[in-house]
Design a protein around this motif. Structure first.
Motif, PDB file in Angstrom:
ATOM      1  N   ILE A 278      -0.270  -0.343 -10.793  1.00 38.43           N
ATOM      2  CA  ILE A 278      -0.858   0.599  -9.735  1.00 38.43           C
ATOM      3  C   ILE A 278      -2.394   0.495  -9.794  1.00 38.43           C
ATOM      4  CG2 ILE A 278      -0.251   2.593 -10.870  1.00 38.43           C
ATOM      5  CD1 ILE A 278       0.221   3.720  -7.870  1.00 38.43           C
ATOM      6  N   SER A 279      -2.928   0.583  -8.692  1.00 40.08           N
ATOM      7  CA  SER A 279      -4.374   0.886  -8.600  1.00 40.08           C
ATOM      8  C   SER A 279      -4.516   1.719  -7.496  1.00 40.08           C
ATOM      9  CB  SER A 279      -5.209  -0.580  -8.366  1.00 40.08           C
ATOM     10  OG  SER A 279      -6.699  -0.466  -8.511  1.00 40.08           O
ATOM     11  N   VAL A 280      -5.457   2.673  -7.740  1.00 42.64           N
ATOM     12  CA  VAL A 280      -5.828   3.703  -6.992  1.00 42.64           C
ATOM     13  C   VAL A 280      -7.254   3.269  -6.324  1.00 42.64           C
ATOM     14  CG1 VAL A 280      -6.617   6.085  -6.273  1.00 42.64           C
ATOM     15  CG2 VAL A 280      -4.759   5.627  -7.903  1.00 42.64           C
TER      16      VAL A 280
ATOM     17  N   MET B 161       0.802  -1.051  -0.022  1.00 40.84           N
ATOM     18  CA  MET B 161      -0.018   0.048   0.022  1.00 40.84           C
ATOM     19  C   MET B 161       0.778   1.295  -0.006  1.00 40.84           C
ATOM     20  SD  MET B 161      -2.974   1.463   0.311  1.00 40.84           S
ATOM     21  CE  MET B 161      -4.209   0.257   0.981  1.00 40.84           C
ATOM     22  N   ALA B 162       0.658   2.114  -0.942  1.00 44.56           N
ATOM     23  CA  ALA B 162       1.251   3.513  -0.806  1.00 44.56           C
ATOM     24  C   ALA B 162       0.285   4.477  -0.147  1.00 44.56           C
ATOM     25  CB  ALA B 162       1.585   3.863  -2.321  1.00 44.56           C
TER      26      ALA B 162
ATOM     27  N   PHE C 268      -9.620  -4.256  -4.805  1.00 49.44           N
ATOM     28  CA  PHE C 268      -8.465  -4.973  -4.751  1.00 49.44           C
ATOM     29  C   PHE C 268      -8.361  -6.084  -5.088  1.00 49.44           C
ATOM     30  CE2 PHE C 268      -5.698  -7.706  -2.385  1.00 49.44           C
ATOM     31  CZ  PHE C 268      -4.545  -6.863  -2.410  1.00 49.44           C
ATOM     32  N   THR C 269      -9.441  -7.077  -5.043  1.00 48.38           N
ATOM     33  CA  THR C 269      -9.491  -8.428  -5.688  1.00 48.38           C
ATOM     34  C   THR C 269      -9.308  -8.552  -7.202  1.00 48.38           C
ATOM     35  OG1 THR C 269     -10.803  -9.108  -3.615  1.00 48.38           O
ATOM     36  CG2 THR C 269     -11.049 -10.550  -5.636  1.00 48.38           C
ATOM     37  N   GLU C 270     -10.075  -7.583  -7.818  1.00 53.32           N
ATOM     38  CA  GLU C 270     -10.144  -7.269  -9.169  1.00 53.32           C
ATOM     39  C   GLU C 270      -8.623  -7.170  -9.439  1.00 53.32           C
ATOM     40  OE1 GLU C 270     -13.135  -4.569 -10.217  1.00 53.32           O
ATOM     41  OE2 GLU C 270     -14.668  -5.760  -9.650  1.00 53.32           O
ATOM     42  N   PHE C 271      -8.026  -6.200  -8.989  1.00 50.08           N
ATOM     43  CA  PHE C 271      -6.668  -5.732  -9.099  1.00 50.08           C
ATOM     44  C   PHE C 271      -5.584  -7.006  -9.139  1.00 50.08           C
ATOM     45  CE2 PHE C 271      -2.375  -3.770  -7.436  1.00 50.08           C
ATOM     46  CZ  PHE C 271      -2.029  -3.316  -8.510  1.00 50.08           C
ATOM     47  N   MET C 272      -5.705  -7.715  -8.015  1.00 45.61           N
ATOM     48  CA  MET C 272      -4.765  -9.052  -7.730  1.00 45.61           C
ATOM     49  C   MET C 272      -5.209  -9.816  -8.684  1.00 45.61           C
ATOM     50  SD  MET C 272      -4.428 -10.722  -3.974  1.00 45.61           S
ATOM     51  CE  MET C 272      -2.950 -11.977  -3.773  1.00 45.61           C
TER      52      MET C 272
ATOM     53  N   VAL D  92       0.998  -2.397  -6.602  1.00 49.93           N
ATOM     54  CA  VAL D  92       0.761  -1.168  -5.776  1.00 49.93           C
ATOM     55  C   VAL D  92      -0.470  -0.630  -5.558  1.00 49.93           C
ATOM     56  CG1 VAL D  92       1.860   0.887  -4.796  1.00 49.93           C
ATOM     57  CG2 VAL D  92       3.268  -0.520  -5.939  1.00 49.93           C
ATOM     58  N   VAL D  93      -0.973  -0.749  -4.446  1.00 51.24           N
ATOM     59  CA  VAL D  93      -2.318  -0.174  -3.942  1.00 51.24           C
ATOM     60  C   VAL D  93      -2.026   1.224  -3.739  1.00 51.24           C
ATOM     61  CG1 VAL D  93      -4.407   0.096  -2.801  1.00 51.24           C
ATOM     62  CG2 VAL D  93      -3.468  -2.177  -3.847  1.00 51.24           C
TER      63      VAL D  93
END
Length: 389
Positions: free
Chosen positions: A188-190, A128-129, A382-386, A163-164
């Motif tokens: 990266i996903s915001v 997490m950023a 988050f799940t979709e990003f992962m 990175v989130v």
């Protein structure tokens, strides 16, 4: 969630250290705990000690996660010490090759050899950023923190599988440093952070009765949060009138705040006008939050602003400095005032303190259209990003 055959581990090093010191959870801790709450049935715990990283068994991990979640309210579980002694007697396991590792608290990222350990173990690191404030505003941080944070950010940029970022603002700053250092930014996903569901439970009783009229500040007591500005406002306000509402300050003692602490303790002008709560769990926070005239957020810089979101989520107005990230997450709902304009802040406080406040009523009208982010939405994204990594 499709994680294939890879084990999923959550780094709990930061949380263990803070819980054992009987500290209250900070915003970063609360994010880490939210990830434990979501993943604890399918993940194992990872702990770092020096240059060693070890995994706990599923059974031991489940027990540890349960105790950490009990600490979420800021009160260490009475059996935490016993639990740690019990865990220490269990056989520790090597971190499996090819694991997913969620390191949302940045534990050990500045340690020499962390990147080499990940490469050797073929770790898929997700981080997490939270912010890059030690690099952009080192004057508000502990000495040397800029160098340590630069080391963390370099590991994230060079080794993370994903990175989130909690905000577009944080993501933009991260991209800037990636370009400056000539490093390719990982995927990266915001994903905005969720607000606590304070409004779903009845208002709890607290030890000290709530004052009739008060303003609230929430956050670790440190220079970046600008408590000094609030205290100066209250002194000036008290010089003009006798019926000044209370300022309630909720926050742990942080760093570089000796002068502020001394003012809390010894300034006779503030004695009857400022109430400081260093240990305030979720029930205490919710009680004070729901009765406030407004949450005050005069910070110099933020990576996100959980208290702002949580205040708006329960219908409490916010008066804040006009930071880009505040406008990103709250739009035009809060009343934004530059901290260089103390007169405008005093005028707003005076207006808000009146039962028929026009400024407060105006923000309450804007609040009707505000939809706070939720942890359910966060973890869906988050799940979709992962799954895309």
């Amino acid at each position: 969630m499709n994680q294939g055959d890879r084990p999923l581990l959550i780094d709990v090093t930061r949380l263990i250290g803070r819980a054992r010191k009987k500290r209250m959870p900070t915003g970063v801790d609360r994010v880490c705990l939210a990830y434990i709450a979501f993943f604890h049935h399918r993940a194992q715990a990872l702990m770092q000690h020096g240059a060693i990283a070890v995994a706990l068994s599923p059974t031991a991990s489940s027990a540890l996660f349960a105790w950490l979640l009990a600490w979420r309210d800021g009160q260490p579980h009475p059996a935490l010490g016993t639990t740690m002694a019990w865990l220490a007697r269990l056989p520790l396991r090597a971190v499996p090759m090819g694991s997913w590792v969620l390191n949302m608290g940045h534990s050990g990222l500045d340690r020499r050899g962390y990147g080499a350990w990940m490469a050797r173990k073929r770790i898929r690191l997700l981080v997490m950023a939270h912010d890059l404030i030690p690099l952009t505003h080192p004057q508000f941080c502990r000495p040397g923190e800029d160098g340590r944070h630069a080391a963390r950010v370099r590991v994230i940029l060079r080794h993370a599988a994903g990175v989130v970022s909690n905000s577009q603002h944080t993501a933009r700053v991260l991209r800037h440093y990636a370009q400056q250092w000539g490093v390719t930014l990982p995927p990266i996903s915001v994903i905005p952070l969720g607000a606590n569901h304070f409004h779903h439970a009845p208002l709890p009783a607290i030890h000290d009765p709530l004052p009739a009229s008060y303003f609230l500040m929430v956050g670790t007591i440190e220079p970046r949060k600008n408590h000094q500005f609030a205290l100066d406002l209250w002194r000036e306000w008290k010089s003009r009138r006798t019926d000044v509402p209370l300022l309630v300050v909720i926050g742990q003692v942080g760093w570089m705040c000796g002068d502020i602490q001394e003012q809390f303790r010894a300034d006779a002008t503030l004695k009857d006008s400022v109430r400081v709560l260093h240990h305030c769990g979720n029930d205490c926070l919710r009680a004070y939050l729901q009765g406030a005239r407004a949450l005050l957020f005069p910070s110099h810089e933020e990576g996100y602003g959980l208290p702002l979101v949580e205040a708006l989520a329960v219908g409490i107005p916010v008066i804040a400095s006009p930071l880009p990230v505040f406008r990103e997450i709250a739009g035009d709902v809060p009343d934004y005032i530059e901290t260089s304009d103390a007169s405008a802040w005093l005028a707003a406080l005076s207006d808000y303190s009146r039962p028929d406040s026009s400024m407060r009523q105006g923000q309450l009208e804007r609040l009707r259209h505000f939809s706070p982010p939720t942890w359910e939405q966060h973890f869906e994204q988050f799940t979709e990003f992962m799954n895309r990594l």
